[in-house]
Write a protein that holds these residues in place. Structure first.
Motif, PDB file in Angstrom:
ATOM      1  N   ARG A 502       8.022 -14.342  -4.150  1.00 13.59           N
ATOM      2  CA  ARG A 502       7.712 -12.910  -4.239  1.00 13.59           C
ATOM      3  C   ARG A 502       6.258 -12.744  -4.651  1.00 13.59           C
ATOM      4  O   ARG A 502       5.673 -13.606  -5.312  1.00 13.59           O
ATOM      5  CB  ARG A 502       8.613 -12.202  -5.261  1.00 13.59           C
ATOM      6  N   ARG A 503       5.702 -11.592  -4.263  1.00 10.19           N
ATOM      7  CA  ARG A 503       4.380 -11.181  -4.717  1.00 10.19           C
ATOM      8  C   ARG A 503       4.524  -9.794  -5.329  1.00 10.19           C
ATOM      9  O   ARG A 503       5.268  -8.963  -4.803  1.00 10.19           O
ATOM     10  CB  ARG A 503       3.393 -11.126  -3.530  1.00 10.19           C
ATOM     11  N   GLN A 508       4.768  -2.601  -6.372  1.00 10.32           N
ATOM     12  CA  GLN A 508       5.347  -3.040  -5.108  1.00 10.32           C
ATOM     13  C   GLN A 508       5.647  -4.531  -5.157  1.00 10.32           C
ATOM     14  O   GLN A 508       5.011  -5.295  -5.895  1.00 10.32           O
ATOM     15  CB  GLN A 508       4.406  -2.758  -3.938  1.00 10.32           C
ATOM     16  N   THR A 509       6.633  -4.943  -4.370  1.00  9.26           N
ATOM     17  CA  THR A 509       7.005  -6.357  -4.303  1.00  9.26           C
ATOM     18  C   THR A 509       7.115  -6.794  -2.850  1.00  9.26           C
ATOM     19  O   THR A 509       7.653  -6.076  -2.004  1.00  9.26           O
ATOM     20  CB  THR A 509       8.353  -6.604  -5.018  1.00  9.26           C
ATOM     21  N   ASP A 526      18.418 -10.313  -2.001  1.00  6.95           N
ATOM     22  CA  ASP A 526      18.499  -8.852  -2.060  1.00  6.95           C
ATOM     23  C   ASP A 526      17.642  -8.199  -0.975  1.00  6.95           C
ATOM     24  O   ASP A 526      17.218  -7.042  -1.106  1.00  6.95           O
ATOM     25  CB  ASP A 526      18.068  -8.352  -3.451  1.00  6.95           C
ATOM     26  N   GLN A 527      17.395  -8.939   0.117  1.00  8.39           N
ATOM     27  CA  GLN A 527      16.566  -8.381   1.180  1.00  8.39           C
ATOM     28  C   GLN A 527      17.212  -7.165   1.841  1.00  8.39           C
ATOM     29  O   GLN A 527      16.515  -6.333   2.451  1.00  8.39           O
ATOM     30  CB  GLN A 527      16.218  -9.439   2.237  1.00  8.39           C
ATOM     31  N   VAL A 553       9.655 -11.338   6.090  1.00  6.44           N
ATOM     32  CA  VAL A 553       8.834 -10.777   5.024  1.00  6.44           C
ATOM     33  C   VAL A 553       9.256  -9.326   4.808  1.00  6.44           C
ATOM     34  O   VAL A 553       9.241  -8.523   5.745  1.00  6.44           O
ATOM     35  CB  VAL A 553       7.333 -10.840   5.363  1.00  6.44           C
ATOM     36  N   TYR A 554       9.627  -9.002   3.564  1.00 12.17           N
ATOM     37  CA  TYR A 554      10.124  -7.666   3.234  1.00 12.17           C
ATOM     38  C   TYR A 554       9.244  -7.017   2.180  1.00 12.17           C
ATOM     39  O   TYR A 554       8.686  -7.685   1.306  1.00 12.17           O
ATOM     40  CB  TYR A 554      11.552  -7.753   2.685  1.00 12.17           C
ATOM     41  N   LEU A 555       9.176  -5.682   2.262  1.00 12.85           N
ATOM     42  CA  LEU A 555       8.429  -4.890   1.285  1.00 12.85           C
ATOM     43  C   LEU A 555       9.385  -4.035   0.473  1.00 12.85           C
ATOM     44  O   LEU A 555      10.241  -3.337   1.024  1.00 12.85           O
ATOM     45  CB  LEU A 555       7.419  -3.998   2.010  1.00 12.85           C
ATOM     46  N   PHE A 556       9.259  -4.116  -0.848  1.00 12.81           N
ATOM     47  CA  PHE A 556      10.014  -3.262  -1.773  1.00 12.81           C
ATOM     48  C   PHE A 556       9.014  -2.338  -2.458  1.00 12.81           C
ATOM     49  O   PHE A 556       8.017  -2.793  -3.025  1.00 12.81           O
ATOM     50  CB  PHE A 556      10.728  -4.104  -2.836  1.00 12.81           C
ATOM     51  N   LYS A 557       9.282  -1.026  -2.422  1.00 14.73           N
ATOM     52  CA  LYS A 557       8.376  -0.062  -3.045  1.00 14.73           C
ATOM     53  C   LYS A 557       9.013   0.553  -4.284  1.00 14.73           C
ATOM     54  O   LYS A 557      10.220   0.643  -4.378  1.00 14.73           O
ATOM     55  CB  LYS A 557       8.037   1.047  -2.044  1.00 14.73           C
TER      56      LYS A 557
END
Length: 557
Positions: A502-503, A508-509, A526-527, A553-557
């Motif tokens: 993770r980043r 944001q993650t 948890d994608q 690659v997923y983005l969590f806001k």
């Protein structure tokens, strides 16, 4: 941290001899590079790192420089260089030159004068020592095999060369050498180049007294890197370089640093250290060394994913907020990434090349793309010694098979096929015509026969190609500070099939999941609750299922 332009950049490395020939002599040149600049721009790169184009006898493909201020005639002339640079700048591309100042060619004027006597103005430009009991001054072994010392009868002394005898090491204890180097750097910077990649810069400071190096059981010579890398005055030299030269220009710098540790790198690349912007370290590409230490890097063992993850993660953690990473899989000194870390079979080459690109480009640091990597070019898989050209490879064969008889011929040929530098030096694949569009003449080096199916013409206009996947990755980096600056968090370091991390940045993650195997596996990070899937190397998304070499690659806001 405050973002610098070189942190947001993606670098494209050009090995000029193999990139594009414009005049039919079979050797790539500056006019050919100028012709292909729009291709590099289309990829989305911001900076070109150009391997040496200086005048050279070419014993080590340009890393033995005889005149730092002249262009090697086979590449063109200074007018063609300046045209290329102006064209690049017009396209918004910056240019890094290769700075090679640990050593010169033995044909350089400085060395030709230095070797004549012990009392001329250039006598101390290089490292000379008297014989010890009629032999070499110490037990150091060259990076290119054999001793690091060669005897010069005119001085009745040995000179030091960490690489080939034709590459004598400069004496950085001599302040006059510093002045010479600063002057030649200014020469190119004043022409408008945008920085330097510094060849083996971690080796320029030699230890006091030049002590013997530790020696593996049964080895003829000592491990020179163990005693020379990151020497006692390296920080002083780099700080002086920054103070006298680099600080006066808006430049990007990257130092090639064999033997560097993450802790040491902070002192060179620290955001307030006033030395270099970043370094090339070799922790991940130095994995899978042969258990027989006498063989060094020569092996054909697959890289263990847990070791690869640790090597990359250690550097991510160590430099976060303190320094800056360079990100690379391959270059002119490494085999093709998809052959070494992925799977270059016809079935999996495409997806594994994209998976490796995803793994690297989502990390913190400046990504480097080596010419042809963006096409998924593979190792050439030579089977005979006479097919090789690289000095390091030929010397290693001679030392390990002929002289020391450590391995037999078939075994060493397997090792060369796996890891020789020649794998990366075959000409660029532009199209499926004769000689892959590289030259109308006879290529200086044989092409990889698979150019008829792996080439730029086939990939540039195909939406799902490796080339266009790289374009997407680069565009994502340019549009998301999270990818550039985010903190790093490794997930499940002991997982030997999947590399997930993770980043995190400004609430944001980014979740990055990469299957490094040819098996279908299941992973749930948890994608399913992500706000957006940014990219993946399969057309659809099967949730927690990961097909062979699949990346998501997923983005969590």
């Amino acid at each position: 941290m405050e973002k610098q332009w070189w942190q947001n950049a993606v670098v494209y490395q050009v090995y000029p001899r193999s990139f594009q020939d414009s005049d039919g002599d079979g050797v790539g040149d500056l006019a050919g590079l100028t012709e292909r600049l729009p291709y590099i721009k289309k990829l989305g790169a911001d900076v070109i790192w150009l391997n040496p184009i200086y005048k050279s006898p070419d014993f080590d493909n340009g890393y033995d420089i005889s005149d730092y201020r002249s262009v090697q005639p086979v590449y063109g002339d200074m007018n063609q260089f300046e045209t290329m640079l102006a064209t690049a700048h017009k396209l918004g591309l910056k240019l890094l030159m290769d700075l090679v100042v640990n050593h010169t060619s033995d044909q350089h004027e400085w060395f030709q004068k230095s070797r004549q006597s012990k009392d001329n103005p250039y006598s101390d430009y290089y490292i000379w020592r008297d014989p010890v009991d009629g032999h070499e001054p110490n037990n150091w072994g060259s990076y290119f095999n054999g001793s690091t010392w060669t005897f010069e009868p005119k001085r009745n002394q040995y000179y030091l060369h960490l690489f080939a005898p034709s590459q004598p090491d400069l004496n950085w204890e001599n302040p006059k050498v510093h002045d010479e180097v600063w002057d030649l750097m200014r020469f190119w910077l004043d022409k408008g180049v945008d920085g330097f990649r510094m060849d083996v810069i971690s080796l320029i400071s030699k230890p006091a007294g030049l002590p013997d190096a530790p020696k593996a059981p049964g080895a003829v010579y000592g491990d020179v890197e163990a005693v020379v890398a990151n020497g006692p005055k390296l920080n002083d030299y780099l700080h002086e370089m920054h103070d006298k030269v680099l600080s006066h220009y808006d430049v990007m710098t990257v130092g090639e640093m064999p033997g560097a540790t993450a802790e040491g790198a902070i002192t060179y690349t620290g955001l307030d250290s006033h030395e270099l912007n970043m370094i090339f370290q070799s922790a991940h590409v130095g994995l899978s060394a042969n258990p027989d230490k006498r063989l060094g890097k020569w092996n054909d063992a697959p890289v263990k994913l847990t070791e690869l993850k640790k090597a990359l993660s250690d550097w991510q953690y160590a430099l976060d907020g303190k320094g800056w990473n360079s990100l690379f899989w391959d270059n002119h000194d490494q085999p093709r990434a998809v052959s070494r870390f992925g799977n270059d079979s016809e079935q999996y080459r495409d997806v594994s090349a994209k998976m490796l690109a995803t793994t690297l480009h989502m990390l913190q640091g400046t990504p480097y793309v080596y010419e042809g990597e963006e096409l998924g070019m593979t190792n050439v898989h030579y089977t005979s010694l006479d097919q090789y050209e690289d000095l390091e490879s030929l010397n290693a064969y001679d030392e390990n098979v002929t002289k020391e008889k450590i391995v037999d011929k078939p075994t060493m040929l397997k090792y060369l096929s796996h890891i020789s530098r020649d794998n990366a030096r075959t000409p660029m694949h532009w199209d499926d015509s004769k000689n892959a569009g590289f030259t109308t003449g006879t290529p200086w080096f044989a092409l990889n026969p698979n150019y008829t199916t792996i080439n730029a013409k086939e990939e540039v206009d195909r939406d799902d190609s490796v080339f266009n996947y790289y374009r997407q990755l680069i565009a994502l980096r340019h549009s998301h500070d999270l990818i550039v600056l985010g903190d790093y968090e490794e997930l499940d370091p002991n997982d030997d099939q999947v590399f997930a991390y993770r980043r995190h940045y400004n609430g944001q993650t980014l979740l990055v999941i990469n299957n490094f195997t040819d098996q279908t596996v299941t992973r749930d990070y948890d994608q399913g609750n992500a706000n957006e899937k940014l990219i993946g190397n399969y057309a659809d998304d099967q949730g927690t299922t990961f097909r062979p070499y699949e990346s998501k690659v997923y983005l969590f806001k």
